[in-house]
Each structure stands twice: as structure tokens, then as C-alpha cells.
Design an enzyme around this catalytic site. Structure first.
Site, PDB file in Angstrom:
ATOM      1  N   GLU A   1       0.794  -1.231   0.000  1.00 60.17           N
ATOM      2  CA  GLU A   1       0.000   0.000   0.000  1.00 60.17           C
ATOM      3  C   GLU A   1       0.826   1.280   0.000  1.00 60.17           C
ATOM      4  O   GLU A   1       0.383   2.298  -0.515  1.00 60.17           O
ATOM      5  CB  GLU A   1      -0.938  -0.008   1.215  1.00 60.17           C
ATOM      6  CG  GLU A   1      -1.942  -1.138   1.232  1.00 60.17           C
ATOM      7  CD  GLU A   1      -2.919  -1.073   0.074  1.00 60.17           C
ATOM      8  OE1 GLU A   1      -3.243   0.058  -0.366  1.00 60.17           O
ATOM      9  OE2 GLU A   1      -3.343  -2.141  -0.409  1.00 60.17           O
TER      10      GLU A   1
ATOM     11  N   SER B   1     -48.662 -24.997  39.929  1.00 58.02           N
ATOM     12  CA  SER B   1     -48.233 -25.501  41.236  1.00 58.02           C
ATOM     13  C   SER B   1     -46.771 -25.216  41.551  1.00 58.02           C
ATOM     14  O   SER B   1     -46.328 -25.444  42.684  1.00 58.02           O
ATOM     15  CB  SER B   1     -48.485 -27.009  41.320  1.00 58.02           C
ATOM     16  OG  SER B   1     -49.877 -27.278  41.316  1.00 58.02           O
TER      17      SER B   1
END
Length: 681
Positions: free
Chosen positions: A94, A364
Site C-alpha cells: 500500500e 403448582s
């Protein structure tokens, strides 16, 4: 002749004066321009380098299990956390003169301009790493002169205020590498399943190649293009002396092994759990004055991947393909750590969390809360009531509870037996004795944020609660009555490494006495014991063959919902099954799923660990009693069972005592009773 010479000299002098004046003008203009640029840069100041980064979730062993990001998935890493091969590859490809220039490589720019002129289009890019970093941070990628000028201005400011390594680090953490990955760390994890610091030469070349054009050079989508670009990167590295010819040759020949599919699969770890973690983290960070949107958080969670995997596997194994949904959670009682959480059958189809967001009737499964209040108010495991067919009158209304099989007791039974077989009439009669206020107080102390309505049915779990809440209530009982709040988070660290939150280790208050918590725990082991069978069977007998250790638990069933919550000394687990729509549970498979999932999870979660027993505290004694009479067991009484009671409640009579037998065998009301009901003490 002399005049001619004079005129020529005069013209020459005028020419050089003009050249000098033009040069001075140009120099003045350049100095003015440079001064203006410098002044602008100083006034504008250092440009911000802040970019959004993903927040990372770690399990209880600090292994990454997921992330949270806004628009970009990015994990920031320093240069010392990046492979030297990758650093060299990026520089070679780059911007070979990155450490020599001041933001602009003029030779490359000139070459690019000539090529643009020849082709009559913007064909060649010559942006330095600094320019690309400026573009990544502040600009778009459109090819216009306006963007180029702005890019140059930002690049100048970056070079003026920041070191080269800072710029390179920022660039490597902002480059887009395709598939939603920003920065080299995210790319490394996605493509190769490793951190950027561990990349090999050939892998570094592949990552570098992608930056040129993710849509063209992705090794997942375009392997041939990726290979060609990789070879170019290696050639550039060799030409600039970063690697030898032998290294380049080997790197070209070594096949690339991608891990993208494995990365995608890893993102599916406990999605419902991670949603709950983020919700909890948002609350914590807001209380600390920090914004969750900052990103970059490292959130250490309580997830046990073995528990989570086990829960998911047994759910997949036993959930019928009928549209039935599930919620599941496990908690460590001593710490409150949520070790697993499942909020539905398929997160992709529905991210709605049925473990934390849904409120359903527990049935329950609420009875232990009621019986905890009863133990505080004069009841004990050997308290007998006659749960015959009864109509309760409250105000101008009546209520007639029924048992699941439609049968009623023909004689008085103990609290221990009533809880084991889940007798409904016994529960409503207990509420009448204990009082609504005490029941409400116990529910709130155990962490249930509910207002219980003033009706007899509330004893049977008709008030809607989340599975998360009620499982945490059971976990408090398992923790010997301590007020330990369930949590999914151990600590939170910000992007700079500062610890923002750590789970406090403060002293925990007691919401239930240690003695009552243990007595209730032992009562909850009764659902697995056939010795309690009567007009109803013990509710956990189907799980008993798979049990290798003691558990305390309670199931709850309505026409639309099933819940089962229970615990060992070290782990609490709760499950809910039902339909999102208003459908009843009718098939055998639907009704059996919750118990099969719960017991298989508990057995697998404890596999390989020593069997733990529930240890009674001081003030509680064990005694073998006769289930029918509650008296001390002798040979003549066949239905014998160990129960634990507080010292003051120790039975004094033998099971053969005639007074006990006569008391528990009498049934003067003929099996029917009209019971006036009051909620107040």
C-alpha cells in the site's frame, strides 16, 4: 550597434526581473498557502481518531462467545498485537515509503496523474496509507476532486498531530475486509479463526490482498482472484526485501485453510443469553453514567458453555415438532450466576425471550413460595389437613379447586405428602390459614415482583410471572434463604481497559431462615418418592429412573403451560413449555417434554462430579416417620419416610399410637365441605 546591445541587455534584465518577481510571487504564494494551511491545521486541531468498535462477550472462562456492534464489526488491536508479516505486507503493497514521506508520496502521485491523463479517467490510485486512513475515518470512497482535496487536508492534519505508528495502527483497524469485517483483527478472526498476531506469511498476504477490493478479492467468494492478488503481494514483499525468495515460493504454494464457516457458527452461541447480557449491561452502564453506544466494551459473563450446550442439545432432542415453545435457565445458587439460558426453539425465527420476557402462570410451581410462608407461620412437614372436596366462599363468589385427576383425599394428609403429590385443596386451605399478607410478603422477599390478587386460586399459581423470576426465587431457597440476585455479568471493561463494573461481593441479607429453607428443600425432594403416592401420585416419578443424585424440585401445570423448577446444592434450573398462541397442551409429547429436558440437563450438567447431599443446618433434625399418621415410624407402619423438622416440631408419638390413627382415619364430613375463606389475619 551600441543601441542594439543596450536594448538586448535591457530586455534580458527585464526578463530576469520578471522571472525573479514571478518566483518571489510564487514563493510568497506557496509560503502564504503553507502558512494558511498550517494555521488552519492548528486552529482545527488534531482530528478525532475515534471509531465505533464492537463490544465483546466472554464466557465464565474468558473465552469469546459473541459480540455487539453498531454499523461495523471491529476489534481494535495495537501494532504489537499484529503479525509482523501483516505489517510488512501492508507497507510493501500500500505505501512502501510510508515512514519516509509526510503524508503524500509525490512520485506515486505524479505517476498516477500521468496515467490518468493517458487514459482520460481516474484509473490509478496513489493514496498513501495516511490518505487512506483519512478517507476511512472521515470521507466516502467516491472518485471526485472535492473528496481528494478534503482527503489531502485531513491527511496533512493527521501527519501533523500523530506519530507514524499511530496512523498505521489506525489504518489497520479501519480498513474494510468484506463480510461486515472492519480492521485486521475482525478479518483474521473471520477468515482464519485466529487473532491478527498469529497470522502466518501466506495468511497475511491474503488479508492484505482483500484490502484492495473486498468485493473482488475475498477468498470466500473469489478464491482465484484472491490467489492471484496474494502472489502479487508476496512478489512486492520479496522485491522490497521483506522476505526471501524461498519464503515467497513457499507462501505461494501453501494452501489456505479458511475458517469463515466456523466463525459464522460461533456467532450462534447462546443468542438469547447474549441479548439478556446486553440488556443488563445497558442498565449497569447507564447507572455508571456511561453510554452503551460507546462500544468497545469487554463484558465478562457468567455463561458456562457446557451448561449452555447441554441445554440446547436436550431441548433439540425432546421438543416435539408441534410449534411448542420453550424457556430454560440455570443459575448457581451461591453466586447467582446464570450459567445457561434458552429463550425459544429457534432464535432466527423468533428472538423473543420466553425465559425473561414472557410472563405465564406457574401453576403448582408457586406452591413452594406458599409453603415457605407456612413454615414461618406455624406449619411444619407433619402439619395435617383434610383436603377433601371443598367449596371456598370469598365475598359473594365461590371457588372449587380440583386435582389433576379429579380425585380427592379420603383422609387427612401431611404438608410433606401434599407437596409431593401437589394436592390443590391442601394448598388453598394452607393459604386460608397462613393469610394472604404473609404469602404476598414471602413472594416479594424471594424476588417475585407481583401483586397477588385476593382470590383462593392464587394459591395454585394463577398469577403470571417470568421463568427468570421464579427460577431465581427457587435459587434463593437453594442458597439457604439468602437474597442472591441472578446475574449474567461478572465485569465490564471499557475500550481503554478500565474496569467500569465488577460484580459486588457485599454481604447478602437473609430473606428466609436457614432452617426453613432447608426444611422446604427436603420437602421438595418428595416429588420423586413413590412412598407419598395416595389419591394422587408423586409428581416426579417419571424422572426417578434417570436420577443419580438428590434433587429438590416442583412442577407446575395449567391447561396452557408446564413449568418445572428445581435444584441440587450447586445448581438451579427452570423450564417452561407452552405455545405462544392460545393453544392447550394436549398431546403426550407436549406434556412430557419439560420433565425429560429438565432431568437430562441436570444429570448431564452434574456428570463426573461427586454426588452432593443437602446438609441440614443446626436446629433441624431428621426423623423417620410414618407417612399416614406423621408418628415416629416402627416396623408395623409400612409407609416410612425420612423428613426433617425444626427441633421444636419433632414428633413425640409412635405411628402405632391409637390417638394418631383415630385422628387421621376420621372423616365425619362425608367428603364434602363448604369452607368460608378469609385473606386477612
Amino acid at each position: 550597434m551600441r543601441r542594439t546591445v543596450y536594448v538586448k541587455n535591457k530586455k534580458r534584465r527585464m526578463f530576469w526581473r520578471r522571472i525573479l518577481l514571478l518566483t518571489l510571487t510564487m514563493l510568497t504564494a506557496m509560503l502564504t498557502l503553507y502558512g494558511s494551511l498550517r494555521l488552519y491545521a492548528q486552529i482545527a486541531g488534531a482530528p478525532s481518531l475515534i471509531v465505533p468498535t464492537a463490544s465483546v462477550f466472554l464466557d465464565n472462562n474468558d473465552r469469546q462467545i459473541g459480540d455487539k456492534f453498531t454499523a461495523e464489526r471491529r476489534y481494535w488491536v495495537g501494532l504489537d498485537e499484529i503479525s509482523p508479516f501483516l505489517l510488512d505486507a501492508v507497507i510493501a503493497t500500500e505505501d512502501r515509503n510510508f515512514y519516509e514521506h509526510h503524508g503524500f508520496d509525490y512520485k506515486r502521485i505524479a505517476g498516477a496523474v500521468l496515467k490518468d491523463v493517458k487514459t482520460r479517467r481516474k484509473a490509478e490510485g496513489a493514496s498513501s496509507i495516511t490518505q487512506q486512513y483519512a478517507r476511512n475515518l472521515y470521507l466516502t470512497h467516491e472518485k471526485t476532486w472535492t473528496r481528494k482535496i478534503n482527503e489531502a487536508l485531513y491527511a496533512y492534519r493527521l501527519e501533523l498531530f500523530y506519530e507514524k505508528d499511530t496512523i498505521l495502527e489506525g489504518y489497520l483497524n479501519t480498513v474494510y475486509f468484506g463480510h461486515g469485517m472492519y480492521g485486521v483483527e475482525a478479518a483474521s478472526k473471520y477468515y482464519f479463526g485466529k487473532s491478527a498476531k498469529d497470522l502466518t506469511l501466506e495468511e497475511s498476504a491474503v488479508i492484505t490482498a482483500i484490502a484492495k477490493g473486498p468485493s473482488i478479492y475475498s477468498p470466500v467468494d473469489h478464491p482465484n482472484n484472491s490467489q492471484k492478488r496474494k502472489e502479487l503481494v508476496l512478489a512486492l514483499m520479496k522485491a522490497q526485501g521483506f522476505i526471501t525468495e524461498a519464503q515467497a515460493k513457499r507462501a505461494v504454494e501453501v494452501p489456505i485453510v479458511l475458517k469463515a464457516e466456523e466463525w459464522v457458527d460461533s456467532k450462534r452461541v447462546a443468542p438469547y443469553f447474549l441479548d439478556e447480557v446486553w440488556r443488563e449491561a445497558e442498565n449497569i452502564l447507564s447507572e455508571k453514567g456511561r453510554s452503551p453506544a460507546e462500544g468497545g466494551w469487554t463484558i465478562r459473563t457468567t455463561l458456562d458453555q457446557h451448561h449452555q450446550k447441554t441445554a440446547e442439545e436436550v431441548i433439540e432432542k425432546w421438543m416435539p415438532e408441534s410449534g411448542l415453545q420453550v424457556g430454560f435457565i440455570s443459575i448457581e445458587p451461591k453466586s447467582g450466576a446464570v450459567t445457561s439460558l434458552v429463550g425459544g426453539v429457534d432464535y432466527n425465527e423468533s428472538p423473543f425471550n420466553r425465559a425473561t420476557q414472557a410472563k405465564r402462570q406457574p401453576g403448582s410451581a408457586m406452591k413452594p413460595i406458599l409453603y415457605a410462608a407456612a413454615l414461618e407461620n406455624g406449619f411444619n412437614p407433619l402439619t395435617f389437613l383434610f383436603p377433601e372436596k371443598t367449596i371456598f366462599t370469598y365475598g359473594e363468589k365461590t371457588y372449587e379447586p380440583k386435582n389433576v385427576n379429579g380425585k380427592f383425599a379420603s383422609h387427612p394428609i401431611s404438608l410433606a405428602q401434599a407437596l409431593a403429590i401437589s394436592d390443590n385443596v391442601f394448598a388453598v386451605k394452607t393459604l386460608e390459614e397462613v393469610g394472604f399478607k404473609n404469602y404476598q410478603s414471602m413472594a416479594n422477599r424471594l424476588g417475585l415482583d407481583v401483586e397477588l390478587p385476593a382470590t383462593p386460586a392464587v394459591a395454585l399459581g394463577t398469577t403470571e410471572v417470568s421463568l427468570y423470576e421464579i427460577t431465581n426465587a427457587f435459587s434463593r431457597i437453594a442458597a439457604s434463604g439468602l437474597d442472591i440476585e441472578a446475574t449474567t455479568i461478572r465485569s465490564i471493561t471499557d475500550a481503554t481497559g478500565k474496569v467500569v463494573y465488577e460484580k459486588p461481593t457485599k454481604k447478602v441479607k437473609r430473606v428466609l431462615s436457614e432452617q426453613d429453607a432447608f426444611v422446604l428443600t427436603h420437602l421438595l425432594t418428595g416429588m420423586f418418592d413413590p412412598v407419598f403416592n395416595d389419591h394422587l401420585p408423586s409428581t416426579g416419578l417419571s424422572m426417578r429412573p434417570k436420577m443419580t443424585r438428590p434433587y429438590a424440585a416442583k412442577s407446575g401445570t395449567t391447561l396452557w403451560d408446564q413449568q418445572l423448577i428445581g435444584y441440587s446444592p450447586s445448581l438451579t434450573a427452570g423450564i417452561w413449555t407452552g405455545y405462544d398462541v392460545d393453544l392447550r397442551l394436549e398431546s403426550v409429547e407436549d406434556k412430557a417434554a419439560s420433565k425429560k429436558i429438565w432431568i437430562e440437563f441436570m444429570e448431564a450438567a452434574h456428570s463426573g462430579k461427586p454426588v452432593e447431599s443437602f446438609i441440614p443446618p443446626d436446629g433441624v433434625n431428621g426423623v423417620i416417620i410414618d407417612v399416614e399418621t406423621g408418628g415416629l415410624a416402627v416396623t408395623e407402619c409400612e409407609k416410612q419416610r425420612l423428613v426433617y423438622v425444626k427441633e421444636k416440631d419433632m414428633p413425640q408419638k409412635l405411628c402405632t399410637d391409637k390417638s394418631l390413627q383415630e385422628k387421621h382415619n376420621s372423616n365425619d364430613d362425608g367428603g364434602f365441605n363448604l369452607f368460608p375463606f378469609s385473606f386477612f389475619d
